[in-house]
Scaffold this motif. Structure first.
Motif, PDB file in Angstrom:
ATOM      1  N   SER A 131     -25.271  12.881 -56.571  1.00 57.56           N
ATOM      2  CA  SER A 131     -24.596  12.743 -57.859  1.00 57.56           C
ATOM      3  C   SER A 131     -25.494  13.249 -58.970  1.00 57.56           C
ATOM      4  O   SER A 131     -26.725  13.265 -58.846  1.00 57.56           O
ATOM      5  N   ALA A 132     -24.857  13.664 -60.047  1.00 54.27           N
ATOM      6  CA  ALA A 132     -25.573  14.145 -61.239  1.00 54.27           C
ATOM      7  C   ALA A 132     -24.799  13.699 -62.466  1.00 54.27           C
ATOM      8  O   ALA A 132     -23.547  13.640 -62.459  1.00 54.27           O
ATOM      9  N   ALA A 133     -25.528  13.385 -63.546  1.00 56.87           N
ATOM     10  CA  ALA A 133     -24.878  12.904 -64.765  1.00 56.87           C
ATOM     11  C   ALA A 133     -24.056  13.980 -65.442  1.00 56.87           C
ATOM     12  O   ALA A 133     -23.101  13.684 -66.167  1.00 56.87           O
ATOM     13  N   PRO A 138     -17.420  14.060 -60.429  1.00 61.52           N
ATOM     14  CA  PRO A 138     -18.380  13.802 -59.344  1.00 61.52           C
ATOM     15  C   PRO A 138     -17.676  13.410 -58.057  1.00 61.52           C
ATOM     16  O   PRO A 138     -16.702  12.646 -58.049  1.00 61.52           O
ATOM     17  N   LEU A 139     -18.165  13.990 -56.977  1.00 61.16           N
ATOM     18  CA  LEU A 139     -17.659  13.618 -55.655  1.00 61.16           C
ATOM     19  C   LEU A 139     -18.220  12.272 -55.213  1.00 61.16           C
ATOM     20  O   LEU A 139     -17.566  11.522 -54.488  1.00 61.16           O
ATOM     21  N   TYR A 140     -19.426  11.961 -55.655  1.00 58.49           N
ATOM     22  CA  TYR A 140     -20.088  10.709 -55.325  1.00 58.49           C
ATOM     23  C   TYR A 140     -20.332   9.947 -56.616  1.00 58.49           C
ATOM     24  O   TYR A 140     -20.993  10.447 -57.539  1.00 58.49           O
ATOM     25  N   SER A 141     -19.793   8.760 -56.675  1.00 57.89           N
ATOM     26  CA  SER A 141     -19.986   7.872 -57.823  1.00 57.89           C
ATOM     27  C   SER A 141     -19.849   6.446 -57.327  1.00 57.89           C
ATOM     28  O   SER A 141     -19.162   6.169 -56.337  1.00 57.89           O
ATOM     29  N   PRO A 169     -21.934  18.011 -52.888  1.00 57.00           N
ATOM     30  CA  PRO A 169     -21.705  18.975 -53.974  1.00 57.00           C
ATOM     31  C   PRO A 169     -22.546  20.229 -53.801  1.00 57.00           C
ATOM     32  O   PRO A 169     -23.571  20.237 -53.106  1.00 57.00           O
ATOM     33  N   ALA A 170     -22.095  21.298 -54.464  1.00 52.90           N
ATOM     34  CA  ALA A 170     -22.759  22.588 -54.301  1.00 52.90           C
ATOM     35  C   ALA A 170     -24.129  22.624 -54.953  1.00 52.90           C
ATOM     36  O   ALA A 170     -24.963  23.458 -54.580  1.00 52.90           O
ATOM     37  N   TYR A 171     -24.399  21.761 -55.923  1.00 52.87           N
ATOM     38  CA  TYR A 171     -25.692  21.803 -56.595  1.00 52.87           C
ATOM     39  C   TYR A 171     -26.785  21.057 -55.828  1.00 52.87           C
ATOM     40  O   TYR A 171     -27.932  21.028 -56.264  1.00 52.87           O
TER      41      TYR A 171
END
Length: 565
Positions: A131-133, A138-141, A169-171
């Motif tokens: 996850s990222a802010a 977001p796929l994961y939260s 996620p791709a990142y």
């Protein structure tokens, strides 16, 4: 003008239509339940008729006459048998009912409560890593839906995850080994410890497939493997990256198992092997297995640094040049091996320059097997002698063109005590027993695609040949047949593979003088050590000469090695 009210049948017509539709549906369901056997038999008859038409279409034209005659004969026999038509009708109805049954697979209701809780906890554990802010969707939260992140999953009988597909996620930095190692460690811990997991990263599709590997077979005994000269079976592995199988005998049955084959010889890119492991992990078993395979086509020199007699069964066997367990004998044997390597190189070079094939005495493979050579390093330093590992530089550096192969086995914590030539020229690596991911990567040069576990059976580990992939490895059971704790079946399997015993073992012995014919002029003193022959290095001017004999006071007799032409 006042509006006239609608007729009553039109005002509540929708309600009557709905009631009529419900009654029709109920009647249809009741009729379906009543006529369900008839519907099933009709569907089965239709399927049987379709199968008969396909059978008739697939039958060649020249065989249709015989098929018609067979069918007519069966019909005639059934018609003449008492109660034949009735039995035939009952059989036909039963077959139609079986063929007409509903074959649609029942839809899965999904995971139960405990499985859903396990998947949800795994999803929550992956949130900090995936996850990222800045992600708008977001796929994961925390508190999110885990079914979008895990499109495929499976559980075993114990309720633990056996297969899982993880979307990320791709990142996410899936190209970095450290980031991937963190995810693999987390998945292995949350899915259940004590099992080995295989991870397949799909960087293009942003998916990670996790699978549980079955345990490798540990009950395969030593036997003759179907290999060619120059191929050595180190053990057995998974069929994921190996495209070859070997037929093996297991009791009275035979089965095909994918092997890890190590190729040696002139065209080998990994001519030497280094095996490391914890005490009791099976490195001596691996050396015995290699020795039994090497004796089919070559000669073997064994150095036993453990001093426990693990290779006593090979002493005096045909093709076994020496089994040394003392510092003096080890030094003499390795000096002879270095001289023999130089002699082979010179003889082969002279043959190449003259346009002739190499001599026959340079084609027979020579194997040098060393078990715990670091033990002699400390003994040599204590006695002020040269480290025996330094004598391996010539066989290691020039052994491939001379058909000389070196196999070194030692403990994992003694890797720093190995000499630089040993660590530099042993491109085939094996690690047996429990080891951390850092230790496996430092020895093998690459991390394995599976998670290491703490408890492993003897002979279990990992192998990597050169720059190839890392394989799981299970060494075939090759115990010491003289050990009382060894099962009789395994002892007989090893004893059947041993070559016949010869005395002396490809060496020279000094004949004893007859005391009745000649008496010595003066008896030696009781405290004086006995003088025994020791193989010394041959002079450079005679490359094809055998090691000369020198007189030196040694505590133990040493076998003298010669090379028969």
């Amino acid at each position: 003008m006042a509006r006239r009210p609608l007729p009553r049948i039109l005002s509540n017509g929708s309600a009557q239509l709905a009631r009529s539709r419900e009654l029709a549906r109920t009647a249809a369901d009741s009729a379906t339940d009543v006529l369900h056997p008839l519907i099933t038999i009709t569907r089965g008859l239709r399927r049987l008729a379709a199968a008969g038409r396909r059978r008739w279409a697939e039958t060649p034209k020249e065989r249709r006459g015989a098929l018609l005659f067979l069918v007519a004969s069966v019909v005639l026999v059934v018609a003449l048998v008492p109660y034949g038509p009735l039995l035939a009708a009952i059989t036909l109805m039963a077959a139609a009912a079986w063929q007409g049954r509903d074959r649609s697979a029942t839809a899965s209701d999904g995971p139960d409560e405990s499985q859903s809780q396990r998947l949800k906890s795994l999803y929550e554990a992956l949130v900090p890593y995936f996850s990222a802010a800045e992600d708008p969707e977001p796929l994961y939260s925390h508190g999110g839906a885990w079914d979008k992140a895990f499109p495929t999953y499976a559980f075993d009988g114990g309720g633990r995850i056996s297969q899982l597909v993880v979307r990320y996620p791709a990142y996410f930095t899936d190209g970095e080994a450290e980031a991937r190692a963190r995810i693999e460690h987390l998945l292995a811990a949350k899915s259940g410890r004590g099992r080995e997991y295989h991870f397949t990263w799909d960087e293009e599709g942003n998916q990670l497939t996790v699978g549980v590997l079955p345990p490798l077979p540990v009950d395969i005994a030593a036997q003759r493997f179907v290999t060619t000269p120059g191929e050595t079976v180190l053990g057995f592995t998974d069929p994921t990256r190996v495209q070859r199988t070997l037929p093996l005998t297991h009791g009275e049955k035979q089965r095909d198992v994918p092997p890890v084959v190590w190729r040696t010889g002139l065209r080998s890119t990994e001519p030497h092997l280094l095996a490391l492991g914890q005490p009791g992990s099976g490195t001596s078993t691996l050396l015995r297995s290699i020795a039994l395979q090497a004796l089919l086509h070559g000669d073997v020199v064994i150095v036993d640094g453990g001093g426990t007699g693990e290779y006593a069964c090979l002493t005096g066997r045909d093709g076994v040049l020496a089994v040394e367990a003392g510092l003096a004998g080890v030094t003499a044997s390795l000096e002879w091996a270095a001289t023999e390597t130089e002699r082979r190189l010179i003889a082969a070079n002279q043959a190449h320059q003259a346009g002739d094939p190499p001599p026959d005495d340079t084609k027979r493979p020579l194997w040098i097997l060393l078990d715990r050579p670091t033990a002699f390093t400390h003994l040599a330093a204590t006695d002020g002698r040269k480290d025996p590992q330094l004598l391996l530089q010539v066989p290691l550096r020039h052994g491939r063109p001379a058909n000389v192969t070196v196999v070194v086995a030692d403990q994992l914590d003694s890797m720093d005590a190995l000499s630089e030539p040993v660590r530099q020229h042993t491109r085939a690596r094996v690690v047996l027993g429990p080891a951390t991911a850092e230790q496996l990567e430092s020895v093998l040069g690459a991390p394995p695609h599976t998670t290491p576990i703490d408890e492993l059976p003897p002979g279990r580990g990992y192998a990597r040949l050169g720059n190839g992939p890392v394989h799981r490895l299970q060494v075939p059971a090759t115990p010491n047949p003289y050990d009382d704790a060894t099962p009789d079946a395994l002892c007989e399997a090893v004893l059947d593979l041993l070559p016949p015993r010869t005395t002396p073992a490809d060496g020279e012995t000094i004949p004893e003088q007859d005391q009745s014919e000649s008496e010595p002029e003066s008896a030696p003193a009781e405290d004086a050590p006995e003088s025994v022959p020791v193989a010394a290095e041959a002079p450079e001017s005679r490359p094809d000469a055998t090691p000369a004999l020198t007189e030196e006071s040694l505590p133990n007799p040493v076998t003298v090695l010669t090379k028969e032409k």
